[in-house]
Design an enzyme around this catalytic site. Structure first.
Site, PDB file in Angstrom:
ATOM      1  NE  ARG A 308       5.416  -6.051  -2.012  1.00 30.81           N
ATOM      2  CZ  ARG A 308       4.958  -5.129  -2.860  1.00 30.81           C
ATOM      3  NH1 ARG A 308       5.635  -4.015  -3.070  1.00 30.81           N
ATOM      4  NH2 ARG A 308       3.829  -5.323  -3.517  1.00 30.81           N
ATOM      5  CD  GLU A 723       2.720  -2.950   2.380  1.00 32.81           C
ATOM      6  OE1 GLU A 723       2.160  -2.854   1.276  1.00 32.81           O
ATOM      7  OE2 GLU A 723       3.326  -3.952   2.763  1.00 32.81           O
TER       8      GLU A 723
HETATM    9  N1  MTE Z   1      -2.517   1.426   9.502  1.00 30.81           N
HETATM   10  C1  MTE Z   1      -3.191   1.083  10.617  1.00 30.81           C
HETATM   11  N2  MTE Z   1      -3.645   2.058  11.427  1.00 30.81           N
HETATM   12  N3  MTE Z   1      -3.421  -0.222  10.930  1.00 30.81           N
HETATM   13  C2  MTE Z   1      -2.943  -1.245  10.144  1.00 30.81           C
HETATM   14  O1  MTE Z   1      -3.164  -2.418  10.450  1.00 30.81           O
HETATM   15  N4  MTE Z   1      -1.684  -1.861   8.117  1.00 30.81           N
HETATM   16  C3  MTE Z   1      -0.653  -1.438   7.168  1.00 30.81           C
HETATM   17  C4  MTE Z   1      -1.037  -0.106   6.540  1.00 30.81           C
HETATM   18  N5  MTE Z   1      -1.399   0.846   7.551  1.00 30.81           N
HETATM   19  C5  MTE Z   1      -2.211  -0.911   8.961  1.00 30.81           C
HETATM   20  C6  MTE Z   1      -2.048   0.471   8.673  1.00 30.81           C
HETATM   21  C7  MTE Z   1      -0.413  -2.400   6.101  1.00 30.81           C
HETATM   22  S1  MTE Z   1       0.653  -3.671   6.374  1.00 30.81           S
HETATM   23  C8  MTE Z   1      -1.003  -2.270   4.877  1.00 30.81           C
HETATM   24  S2  MTE Z   1      -0.672  -3.350   3.635  1.00 30.81           S
HETATM   25  C9  MTE Z   1      -1.956  -1.195   4.603  1.00 30.81           C
HETATM   26  O2  MTE Z   1      -2.160  -0.331   5.713  1.00 30.81           O
HETATM   27  C10 MTE Z   1      -3.283  -1.821   4.209  1.00 30.81           C
HETATM   28  O3  MTE Z   1      -4.268  -0.892   4.008  1.00 30.81           O
HETATM   29  P1  MTE Z   1      -4.387  -0.046   2.644  1.00 30.81           P
HETATM   30  O4  MTE Z   1      -4.074  -0.983   1.545  1.00 30.81           O
HETATM   31  O5  MTE Z   1      -5.776   0.408   2.648  1.00 30.81           O
HETATM   32  O6  MTE Z   1      -3.379   1.055   2.749  1.00 30.81           O
HETATM   33  N1  HPA Z   2       1.934  -7.582  -0.657  1.00 35.15           N
HETATM   34  C1  HPA Z   2       1.150  -7.971   0.366  1.00 35.15           C
HETATM   35  N2  HPA Z   2       0.541  -9.125   0.407  1.00 35.15           N
HETATM   36  C2  HPA Z   2       0.710  -9.957  -0.636  1.00 35.15           C
HETATM   37  C3  HPA Z   2       1.500  -9.615  -1.723  1.00 35.15           C
HETATM   38  C4  HPA Z   2       2.140  -8.367  -1.737  1.00 35.15           C
HETATM   39  O1  HPA Z   2       2.860  -8.001  -2.663  1.00 35.15           O
HETATM   40  N3  HPA Z   2       1.483 -10.633  -2.585  1.00 35.15           N
HETATM   41  C5  HPA Z   2       0.715 -11.577  -2.022  1.00 35.15           C
HETATM   42  N4  HPA Z   2       0.246 -11.175  -0.835  1.00 35.15           N
HETATM   43 MO1  MOS Z   3       0.418  -5.305   4.498  1.00 36.93          MO
HETATM   44  S1  MOS Z   3       2.119  -6.292   5.104  1.00 36.93           S
HETATM   45  O1  MOS Z   3       0.603  -5.875   2.831  1.00 36.93           O
HETATM   46  O2  MOS Z   3      -0.810  -6.316   5.152  1.00 36.93           O
END
Ligand code: MTE
Ligand code: HPA
Ligand code: MOS
Length: 767
Positions: A308, A723
């Site tokens: 990534r 993210e």
């Molecule tokens: N928001 C909160 N409140 N708590 C979390 O742990 N994780 C983050 C983001 N926002 C997180 C968060 C991360 S690393 C990711 S990948 C995404 O939420 C995962 O959830 P989603 O795919 O439903 O957005």
């Molecule tokens: N994002 C988060 N988690 C993952 C990914 C990615 O692109 N690929 C494998 N695990």
């Molecule tokens: Mo988020 S770092 O892809 O859990």
């Protein structure tokens, strides 16, 4: 309060009534587990003495590698993650023993008496040294497009330099936790604070030596994950399960904050070299970078994270020639892991540094270089993906307008002229973030929807709610699809026996994938109900003589707000009545949905394809103020234009943007992981590891969503949000650097986080 009344789950968090793993009532027979870590960063001939620990209390048991009934291994890419160290160890605080006792105090007391020693070996902590030693975890990674050599040969300006970016501790509110319950016939039920219930299920099955079907993993609402529980929740669940198997009693393992900080992985620190070619008009013609990823002691997710980084190496810019190399360098530190942004921020930072440097060399203002080189419609990225529906310029232009950038620049110049002891700097960080797991296989998800006879609806998916509001989005999608009021729908906890073989909730795809799976299941139930409704006199189709026209009569019926509509007008039948009649007529009121993100192709050999379903765009402006005497920095204001698609719930998305910004600012300005020369984490408390707090975040923040932003590639026209906004925080690093340069002329340095200590070093000429 309106917001919370509409979102009962926020109320749970707000009032502290969310039940984390440690809050779950447990049986009296429960044992508490406390892990014991290695006492140096690297060694062999491990020797663990347990007599003193056993003497603490009759309930004490101490488990070692030899007690693991199945395979003592969790590594997925390589066999490099033993559950309990066996003979040798590769980082400090690596788990070597598990202490069980009747209560947590006793277990901690006993754990402190376990004696751990062996033959120490000198640790390697620096990724460049590991690289020089040839100690790479997997093969080097490389992406290339265009003729980079030619770009440097013909460049008017070449901006070259080195970048350091530090790791980052997740500091989720709920530390790693699990409870394992042994069940009859050798089955194991585990409640885990995991982003990846199926991954944790497989890990537990592996260490117990039983089929995956004999293990059930449940995850409720997590107290945050932020990537830290994507892969690294599994060891703790597996340890609890081994304890439960050996003793036949339920076992709970909840890491103390200190153990969590010392024992688990964090964001990867990177050391990188960059080189950027620019022509006289300020067009970027080439970019080359080498990333030395500090991977820690095991592969974990390092490969996916590094890839990534390479995908995001040129940020939101259009660069015709790109050559980037990445190395996964093995060091004697805890295996670094996923953290919000997943390697992308580590790619954005050197690119932005290169632009600052190019501006210093050429005298062309930074924002002009940035604006001139933003991605445009149809740009083909260095990985061969054409940027369709590209919104880089739209978000940038709107921000520049909305914050009246040219005036702001003048104001800041005037401020800096008028003030000797306070200096300000400004930076805009554009963002373009690819959405999808970079590993193709992972872009799939399932759901199971039940409609009960009273008309209430339950939706289960493989997705995990961790505060990001995914459940809320799934609920809205289900209610809209079924045409019922939102309060008729509830979203279940995540269970591997309900939806199987799921992927971690990560890569910001939680709602995109699980929401679509739920929507597909709801559609199936809705279509069944409408087809059935067409046969009922209440629908009024027979009386209109339309039943005979064959098959299509159902199209005139729809469900909305809990009513059955014919040609958009209410009939005498409501949702509850229809469900009841369907049940009597023996119609299936449950459905499974499955979604696999379409149109993803990527060839790892040629490094070309469409690895992402779409990209999220945005731009953030940050103004920083430097106190020249104290060398302290504060965020003066921030302004964000974010491309959120058509948001399913703008308040949830706003919360995600604010939270991600806070973490991005923390990474850029405050959070510093300090490891001693012996590999021990010195910043293992919340008093030594500086987090963004309320005072730090107390600045005017304006967030605006891009309008007319419907996204055909994701659920209900929305875009993933989790993210991408993390990257906005990087603006603060460079805005702070501009403020420093206003205080003492010089050239920027790229060593993130930009703490007060580093600022002071710069001001007094030590940098
Ligand atoms: N928001 C909160 N409140 N708590 C979390 O742990 N994780 C983050 C983001 N926002 C997180 C968060 C991360 S690393 C990711 S990948 C995404 O939420 C995962 O959830 P989603 O795919 O439903 O957005
Ligand atoms: N994002 C988060 N988690 C993952 C990914 C990615 O692109 N690929 C494998 N695990
Ligand atoms: Mo988020 S770092 O892809 O859990």
């Amino acid at each position: 309060m309106k917001a919370t009344a509409e979102r009962p789950e926020s109320l749970l968090n707000l009032t502290g009534s969310t039940r984390y793993v440690d809050d779950i009532p447990t049986p009296a027979s429960l044992l508490h587990a406390v892990p014991v870590g290695s006492t140096s960063a690297r060694g062999h001939q491990l020797n663990v003495e347990i007599e003193a620990a056993l003497a603490v209390d009759p309930s004490v048991r101490v488990l070692l590698a030899r007690d693991v009934p199945g395979e003592n291994q969790l590594g997925l890419v390589a066999d490099d993650e033993p559950l309990l160290a066996d003979g040798e160890w590769d980082f400090k605080a690596q788990v070597v023993a598990l202490v069980l006792a009747k209560d947590r105090r006793t277990a901690r007391k006993a754990a402190a008496r376990v004696k751990v020693d062996g033959e120490d070996m000198p640790p390697v902590l620096d990724p460049r040294i590991a690289f020089t030693n040839g100690d790479l975890i997997l093969k080097p990674m490389h992406q290339e497009a265009g003729d980079v050599e030619a770009a440097f040969r013909t460049a008017r300006w070449i901006a070259e330099g080195r970048c350091e970016s530090d790791g980052q501790e997740h500091v989720y509110l709920e530390t790693q936790s699990a409870i394992a319950y042994p069940e009859e016939g050798g089955r194991m039920r585990v409640i885990s604070s995991t982003q990846s219930p199926s991954g944790t299920q497989r890990a537990v099955a592996r260490v117990l030596g039983v089929p995956v079907s004999q293990v059930e993993v449940e995850a409720g609402r997590l107290g945050g994950g932020f990537g830290g529980k994507e892969d690294q929740a599994s060891p703790w669940a597996a340890l609890a399960a081994v304890g439960a198997r050996v003793t036949g009693l339920p076992v709970k393992l909840v890491l103390s904050r200190g153990d969590d900080m010392r024992m688990t992985g964090k964001r990867h620190p990177y050391s990188s070299d960059f080189k950027l070619a620019m022509d006289a008009a300020g067009h970027i013609t080439g970019y080359q970078a080498t990333y030395y990823q500090n991977s820690g002691a095991a592969a974990d997710l390092s490969a996916a994270i590094l890839s990534r980084t390479l995908f995001h190496s040129v940020g939101a810019y259009k660069v015709p020639a790109v050559k980037v190399d990445g190395y996964m360098c093995r060091t004697n530190l805890p295996p670094f892991t996923a953290y919000r942004g997943f390697g992308a921020p580590q790619g954005f930072f050197p690119m932005e540094a290169a632009i600052m440097k190019a501006s210093e060399l050429s005298g062309i203002p930074v924002h002009e270089i940035q604006a001139r080189n933003l991605l445009t419609e149809g740009t083909v990225t260095h990985y061969g993906m054409p940027m369709n529906d590209c919104r880089a310029e739209r978000t940038w232009d709107r921000l520049v307008d909305s914050c009246d950038y040219s005036n702001l620049k003048k104001e800041i110049a005037a401020f800096n002229k008028a003030n000797r002891l306070k200096k300000r700097g400004v930076w805009i960080q554009p963002v373009c973030f690819g959405i999808s797991f970079t590993k193709l296989m992972m872009n799939q998800g399932g759901a199971l929807v039940h409609v009960y006879t009273d008309g209430s609806v339950s939706v289960a998916t493989g997705g995990v709610e961790m505060g990001q509001g995914m459940n809320r989005k799934i609920l809205v999608a289900a209610a809209r699809t079924l045409g019922v009021p939102e309060d008729r729908v509830s979203v279940e906890k995540t269970r591997t026996s309900t939806v199987a073989n799921t992927m971690p909730t990560a890569a910001s795809t939680g709602a995109d994938i699980n929401g679509m799976a739920a929507l597909i299941a709801c559609k199936e139930i809705r279509d069944r109900l409408l087809a059935f409704a067409a046969t009922l006199p209440d629908a009024g189709l027979q009386t209109a003589g339309l039943q005979a026209t064959g098959g299509k009569t159902g199209d005139r019926l729809s469900l909305k707000d809990g009513l059955l509509l014919r040609d958009g007008q209410p009939t005498s039948l409501d949702w509850n009545g229809l469900v009841d009649k369907a049940h009597v007529a023996r119609i299936d009121l449950s459905a499974h949905g499955f979604y696999a993100t379409p149109d993803l192709v990527y060839d790892f050999r040629t490094q070309r394809g469409t690895p992402f379903a779409y990209h999220v765009y945005g731009a953030a402006l940050v103004v920083m103020e430097l106190d020249v005497v104290r060398a302290t920095l504060k965020v003066e204001r921030a302004h964000i234009i974010h491309d959120g698609g058509v948001s399913i719930d703008p308040l949830v998305d706003l919360g995600q943007i604010e939270g991600a910004l806070a973490q991005g600012l923390g990474w850029s300005l405050l959070e510093e992981l300090r490891f001693g020369a012996d590999g021990s984490l010195l910043t293992d408390t919340l008093s030594t590891y500086k987090l963004p707090d309320l005072r730090f975040m107390d600045f005017p923040l304006k967030v605006e969503f891009l309008d007319n932003a419907e996204n055909p590639k994701a659920i209900l026209g929305s875009k993933a949000v989790g993210e991408p906004p993390f990257v906005y925080g990087i603006a603060a690093y460079f805005a702070a650097m501009e403020a420093l340069k206003a205080a003492r002329a010089g050239s920027g340095f790229y060593d993130l986080p930009l703490t007060a200590e580093k600022a002071l070093d710069y001001l007094v000429g030590r940098r």
